[in-house]
Design a protein around this motif. Structure first.
Motif, PDB file in Angstrom:
ATOM      1  N   ASP A   1       0.849  -1.183   0.000  1.00 24.24           N
ATOM      2  CA  ASP A   1       0.000   0.000   0.000  1.00 24.24           C
ATOM      3  C   ASP A   1       0.889   1.240   0.000  1.00 24.24           C
ATOM      4  OD1 ASP A   1       0.868   0.464   2.619  1.00 24.24           O
ATOM      5  OD2 ASP A   1      -0.989  -0.240   3.549  1.00 24.24           O
TER       6      ASP A   1
ATOM      7  N   LYS B   1     -10.836  -7.230  -5.395  1.00 25.05           N
ATOM      8  CA  LYS B   1     -11.229  -5.982  -6.042  1.00 25.05           C
ATOM      9  C   LYS B   1     -11.920  -6.216  -7.388  1.00 25.05           C
ATOM     10  CE  LYS B   1      -9.736  -3.827  -2.630  1.00 25.05           C
ATOM     11  NZ  LYS B   1     -10.745  -3.260  -1.695  1.00 25.05           N
TER      12      LYS B   1
ATOM     13  N   GLU C   1     -15.832   3.360  -9.624  1.00 25.75           N
ATOM     14  CA  GLU C   1     -16.164   2.448  -8.521  1.00 25.75           C
ATOM     15  C   GLU C   1     -14.989   1.528  -8.205  1.00 25.75           C
ATOM     16  OE1 GLU C   1     -18.837  -1.545  -8.299  1.00 25.75           O
ATOM     17  OE2 GLU C   1     -19.865   0.229  -9.097  1.00 25.75           O
TER      18      GLU C   1
ATOM     19  N   LYS D   1     -12.149   3.545  -6.508  1.00 21.11           N
ATOM     20  CA  LYS D   1     -12.519   3.823  -5.115  1.00 21.11           C
ATOM     21  C   LYS D   1     -12.287   2.594  -4.241  1.00 21.11           C
ATOM     22  CE  LYS D   1     -16.419   5.256  -2.201  1.00 21.11           C
ATOM     23  NZ  LYS D   1     -17.868   5.615  -2.177  1.00 21.11           N
ATOM     24  N   SER D   2     -12.647   1.425  -4.754  1.00 20.68           N
ATOM     25  CA  SER D   2     -12.472   0.183  -4.006  1.00 20.68           C
ATOM     26  C   SER D   2     -10.994  -0.113  -3.769  1.00 20.68           C
ATOM     27  CB  SER D   2     -13.121  -0.978  -4.769  1.00 20.68           C
ATOM     28  OG  SER D   2     -12.865  -2.203  -4.128  1.00 20.68           O
TER      29      SER D   2
ATOM     30  N   LYS E   1      -8.534   2.051  -3.621  1.00 22.46           N
ATOM     31  CA  LYS E   1      -7.990   3.026  -2.671  1.00 22.46           C
ATOM     32  C   LYS E   1      -8.343   2.687  -1.227  1.00 22.46           C
ATOM     33  CE  LYS E   1      -7.408   7.127  -5.549  1.00 22.46           C
ATOM     34  NZ  LYS E   1      -7.704   8.573  -5.699  1.00 22.46           N
ATOM     35  N   GLU E   2      -9.447   1.990  -1.017  1.00 20.81           N
ATOM     36  CA  GLU E   2      -9.844   1.619   0.343  1.00 20.81           C
ATOM     37  C   GLU E   2      -8.776   0.764   1.019  1.00 20.81           C
ATOM     38  OE1 GLU E   2     -13.578  -0.309  -0.063  1.00 20.81           O
ATOM     39  OE2 GLU E   2     -14.711   1.551  -0.385  1.00 20.81           O
ATOM     40  N   ASP E   3      -8.063  -0.053   0.238  1.00 25.01           N
ATOM     41  CA  ASP E   3      -7.023  -0.915   0.803  1.00 25.01           C
ATOM     42  C   ASP E   3      -5.617  -0.400   0.545  1.00 25.01           C
ATOM     43  OD1 ASP E   3      -8.104  -3.516   2.057  1.00 25.01           O
ATOM     44  OD2 ASP E   3      -9.327  -3.300   0.264  1.00 25.01           O
TER      45      ASP E   3
ATOM     46  N   GLY F   1      -4.751   2.892  -0.128  1.00 21.85           N
ATOM     47  CA  GLY F   1      -4.513   4.246   0.363  1.00 21.85           C
ATOM     48  C   GLY F   1      -5.225   5.281  -0.481  1.00 21.85           C
ATOM     49  N   GLN F   2      -5.780   6.267   0.188  1.00 22.79           N
ATOM     50  CA  GLN F   2      -6.509   7.311  -0.531  1.00 22.79           C
ATOM     51  C   GLN F   2      -5.590   8.174  -1.384  1.00 22.79           C
ATOM     52  OE1 GLN F   2      -9.840   7.526  -0.732  1.00 22.79           O
ATOM     53  NE2 GLN F   2      -9.850   5.636   0.479  1.00 22.79           N
TER      54      GLN F   2
END
Length: 427
Positions: A336, A350, A386, A389-390, A392-394, A396-397
């Motif tokens: 990450d 993902k 979508e 976004k998924s 980035k959840e794991d 890092g933003q």
């Protein structure tokens, strides 16, 4: 009939395979019991003594101190190849083993006859724990070329079909399914996980269910076996599927069996297995990912002692008898944006929601915070935001994610398909 002939031939040769096979059963029944530990320690001591006396690279290392033997890898061996060969063996009487080189330069080493016999016993032992018996019709789904293609006579004697998957088109899949359908024998199948996935996706799209009744077991090797492929194979073929952890230079290190669940039963009978820290040559912390380092107890012609396979894994909670996960090559591990290791299984999750929209995908880490997603879509893919976004959840933003659309993601020269790649290791 083939089973009786196999063991009869082995008998007249002095039972070299049968003896190894019996020892495997005795050790792996309880690999850390008193009897098994005694046999394994004797094998390790004899190997270290042999290496010290006959292998130039090890001549200055005391055979009584295993920890003094350095961790080695492919590059170390390639750079000083002759110093790893035992003076006790004539190269002309050895068997050359070569890896595919699909992720780098091909790696070559030698096996002696005793090692070959041990590998045969390993294969028989673990395949029997996945439903195989000598004489079953055996389908091998791989890329077959001159260097690995067997003769028609040998395939007949082994009752095997080498089915080439270089171009696994719909027509080619139909051809394979027809071959299986017309086989009136008990069947076992061995193939790349990606090939099995492609076949299952084809059946899902066609809304077909093969439901063969004579398939006794299917083994996926060389690649990560996803939950989708596991479920789809069992649904379409009516057979359990098992994952094998092995490599060309060593053999079968671990295998899922009919009693191990999704963990891998480790082959402590033929190897001494360590999981070392990612950075230092010390044992990894319990429950932590580490480098898989293997000592081959039976290849005396070119001993591999504390050989870093390039793979990583974690021992199972039940103990060192089982491997909980094996993540494949370090170059396929991803991180990450904070530098934490993420399992390749995270990447797989993902894309699970988009399986019906994609032919293929590939996830590539190109920098500390940079990632590229390659998609071969069946139709226009309108869920890109979508997906990002998924991810980035794991990851890092602050992850920088680029999506590329391609017509095809070709396999490597070996036929394997790498879904997860970390290109940072080359920088």
């Amino acid at each position: 009939m083939r089973e009786q002939i196999f063991w009869l031939v082995d008998f007249f040769r002095g039972q070299p395979v049968r003896k190894h096979y019996k020892e495997l059963g005795a050790i792996l029944k309880d690999p850390f019991g008193d009897l098994a530990s005694s046999i394994r320690q004797k094998a390790l001591s004899e190997l270290l003594s042999h290496a010290n006396k006959t292998v130039p690279f090890y001549k200055e290392i005391s055979p009584s101190k295993f920890a003094d033997f350095p961790v080695i890898d492919k590059k170390r061996i390639q750079d000083d190849f002759d110093s790893f060969k035992s003076a006790k063996f004539d190269t002309e009487n050895l068997f050359k083993v070569a890896t595919s080189g699909s992720t780098g330069v091909p790696f070559i080493l030698f096996h002696d006859q005793r090692k070959r016999n041990r590998n045969t016993a390993d294969v028989l032992y673990f395949m029997e724990k996945t439903g195989y018996r000598i004489g079953n019709k055996f389908f091998e789904l791989e890329v077959w070329r001159k260097h690995n293609q067997r003769s028609r006579l040998r395939n007949f004697l082994q009752n095997s079909i080498q089915f080439d998957i270089s171009k696994l088109t719909d027509e080619r899949i139909d051809e394979m399914l027809e071959l299986i359908k017309n086989t009136n024998q008990e069947i076992n199948i061995l193939g790349f996980a990606s090939a099995l996935e492609t076949i299952c996706k084809y059946l899902d799209e066609k809304k077909q269910t093969a439901k063969f009744k004579n398939i006794k077991g299917i083994i996926a090797n060389s690649e990560y076996l996803s939950d989708y492929t596991r479920d789809a194979v069992e649904r379409h073929f009516g057979s359990p599927i098992y994952s094998r952890y092995s490599n060309e230079e060593i053999g079968i290190i671990g295998h899922q069996t009919n009693t191990s669940g999704t963990a891998f039963e480790l082959n402590w009978a033929s190897y001494f297995i360590e999981i070392l820290d990612m950075q230092e040559d010390i044992p990894a912390k319990k429950g932590s990912m580490g480098r898989l380092v293997i000592t081959d107890l039976y290849n005396y012609s070119m001993p591999l002692i504390r050989y870093d396979t390039g793979d990583v894994g974690i021992f199972d909670e039940r103990g060192q008898q089982f491997l909980k996960v094996v993540e494949g090559r370090k170059m396929d591990m991803v991180f990450d944006t904070s530098g934490n290791i993420l399992s390749s299984h995270v990447v797989y999750t993902k894309f699970l929601a988009y399986y019906d929209l994609l032919n293929q995908y590939q996830f590539i880490q190109t920098g500390k915070k940079d990632y590229t997603i390659r998609l071969n879509a069946k139709v226009k893919f309108d869920r890109e935001e979508e997906l990002i976004k998924s991810v980035k959840e794991d990851f890092g933003q602050d992850a920088n994610i680029k999506v590329e659309y391609v017509m095809e993601i070709p396999p490597l020269s070996s036929g394997k398909r790498r879904k997860v790649i970390n290109r940072m290791v080359f920088k």
